[in-house]
Design an enzyme around this catalytic site. Sequence first.
Site, PDB file in Angstrom:
ATOM      1  N   PHE A  36     -34.532 -87.066  10.168  1.00  0.00           N
ATOM      2  CA  PHE A  36     -34.752 -88.015  11.258  1.00  0.00           C
ATOM      3  C   PHE A  36     -35.682 -89.120  10.772  1.00  0.00           C
ATOM      4  CE2 PHE A  36     -36.718 -89.861  15.003  1.00  0.00           C
ATOM      5  CZ  PHE A  36     -35.614 -90.066  15.814  1.00  0.00           C
ATOM      6  N   ASP A  70     -41.309 -90.228   4.206  1.00  0.00           N
ATOM      7  CA  ASP A  70     -41.509 -90.437   5.638  1.00  0.00           C
ATOM      8  C   ASP A  70     -42.553 -89.434   6.129  1.00  0.00           C
ATOM      9  OD1 ASP A  70     -41.428 -90.349   8.411  1.00  0.00           O
ATOM     10  OD2 ASP A  70     -39.259 -90.671   8.536  1.00  0.00           O
ATOM     11  N   LYS A 129     -46.528 -92.487  14.608  1.00  0.00           N
ATOM     12  CA  LYS A 129     -46.962 -91.421  15.514  1.00  0.00           C
ATOM     13  C   LYS A 129     -48.491 -91.340  15.690  1.00  0.00           C
ATOM     14  CE  LYS A 129     -43.004 -88.659  16.404  1.00  0.00           C
ATOM     15  NZ  LYS A 129     -41.825 -88.996  15.586  1.00  0.00           N
TER      16      LYS A 129
HETATM   17  C1  LIG Z   1     -40.741 -89.903  15.252  1.00  0.00           C
HETATM   18  C2  LIG Z   1     -40.235 -90.100  13.890  1.00  0.00           C
HETATM   19  C3  LIG Z   1     -39.632 -91.307  13.491  1.00  0.00           C
HETATM   20  C4  LIG Z   1     -39.389 -92.441  14.454  1.00  0.00           C
HETATM   21  O1  LIG Z   1     -40.577 -92.936  15.005  1.00  0.00           O
HETATM   22  P1  LIG Z   1     -40.524 -93.753  16.383  1.00  0.00           P
HETATM   23  O2  LIG Z   1     -41.942 -94.196  16.571  1.00  0.00           O
HETATM   24  O3  LIG Z   1     -40.028 -92.827  17.440  1.00  0.00           O
HETATM   25  O4  LIG Z   1     -39.621 -94.901  16.179  1.00  0.00           O
HETATM   26  C5  LIG Z   1     -39.222 -91.425  12.180  1.00  0.00           C
HETATM   27  N1  LIG Z   1     -39.401 -90.421  11.300  1.00  0.00           N
HETATM   28  C6  LIG Z   1     -39.984 -89.270  11.642  1.00  0.00           C
HETATM   29  C7  LIG Z   1     -40.171 -88.197  10.618  1.00  0.00           C
HETATM   30  C8  LIG Z   1     -40.404 -89.054  12.952  1.00  0.00           C
HETATM   31  O5  LIG Z   1     -40.954 -87.882  13.300  1.00  0.00           O
END
Ligand SMILES: *Cc1c(COP(=O)(O)O)cnc(C)c1O
Length: 401
Positions: free
Chosen positions: A139, A223, A253
Amino acid sequence: MSTTQDLVTAADSHLYQNYGPRSVVLERGQGSFVWDTEGRRYLDLYAGIAVSVLGHAHPGLTQAICAQAGKLLHQTNYFLTMPNVRLAQRLCALTGMERAFFCNSGTEATEAALKLVRRHFYDLGQTERFRVIAFDNAFHGRTLGALSLTGQAKYKEGFGPVGGVTHVPFGDLEATARAMGPDVAAIITEPIQAEGGIHVAPAGFLAGLRRLCTESGAFLIMDEIQTGMGRTGEAFLFSQAEDVRPDVVTMAKALGGGVPIGAMLCDGALAAALPPGSHGTTFGGNPLASAAALATLTAFEEEGLLERSRTLGEQLTRRLDDIVVRRPAVVARRGVGLLQGLVLADGIVPKEALTRLRDAGVLVTIAGSNVVRFTPALTISSKELDEGLDIVDRVLGDIPA
Ligand SMILES: *Cc1c(COP(=O)(O)O)cnc(C)c1O
């Protein structure tokens, strides 16, 4: 009509229905507790999906936000502001990266990383080198660019073609090696697939990705949007390890302690890839969000939150392992530190488990299709964590497997 009913009815009529129905209206929080409009108290074991690392209404963070709001709330990118420059310095020092680009969310940090590596090779005349390797179940966000990297069909359905990405199984180094080629600009991965169901990268996998990138001249994008900011017991655990050092790190986050902010940090080799005018955003690096992030990092130091995260992480691991042994509704625990999941047994409806937990006064979330995810604030007390887990233990014990 009660305020709650009134708000729920108004939400049904006027809020866009992309999130599904919600029946609880939260009003305020303090530390790891939140209260709804009916005055019911909940123990918060999810912290707004790993966002509210300092808990709710943290005095230092609140004070910093108020002070900055009264001083300078917004500026454009035509000017520098002190909080933003100081934040860049601090994050570079923390991660060993050279430069920081600021945006407003995780998905935007992903977009920036994607544009960064594409543009780098374009400037070298390698205009066909834009393919990125990502992993099944990953994700990385929901804008179309970030969505192209996300490896779960449920997020992509109906949104038309997105491309330039090859997905391979997470943890499979050989499959990754086979997918490499001279047209690959980067590999992107989460060190722990969080949204995908709390899957920890197998030992040696991240270092293997690093090697593949180095051999082919591609970049490694880590990420750390969910794993960063102390959640696993280190500030940015995976980006700091020598043998997995990425070229690009994305964060969001928890970075602003609850104020929206994202960041893309990169190594010197990519420092010139996005020249003036090539990328930007109106709110990116605004003084309010930057001040909030600085205050969050300051709280980490002043309150010894990394050390605390480690101790709490051990407690959470111990308690969840115990639940796995005793409760047939749960089949496994996965995760690291304060990013953990309990895998529900087949036949248990995750949404129902979530509702039961909420009704019993505990807030958690579902990751993947059947994992109850725990991402509490790093400031939660050991006693509060135990109190919450006692409830989780009891509620999951009451669910027939
Ligand atoms: C939450 C998340 C995203 C996306 O972040 P948003 O602020 O919701 O756009 C991308 N990568 C990871 C691993 C996440 O947990």
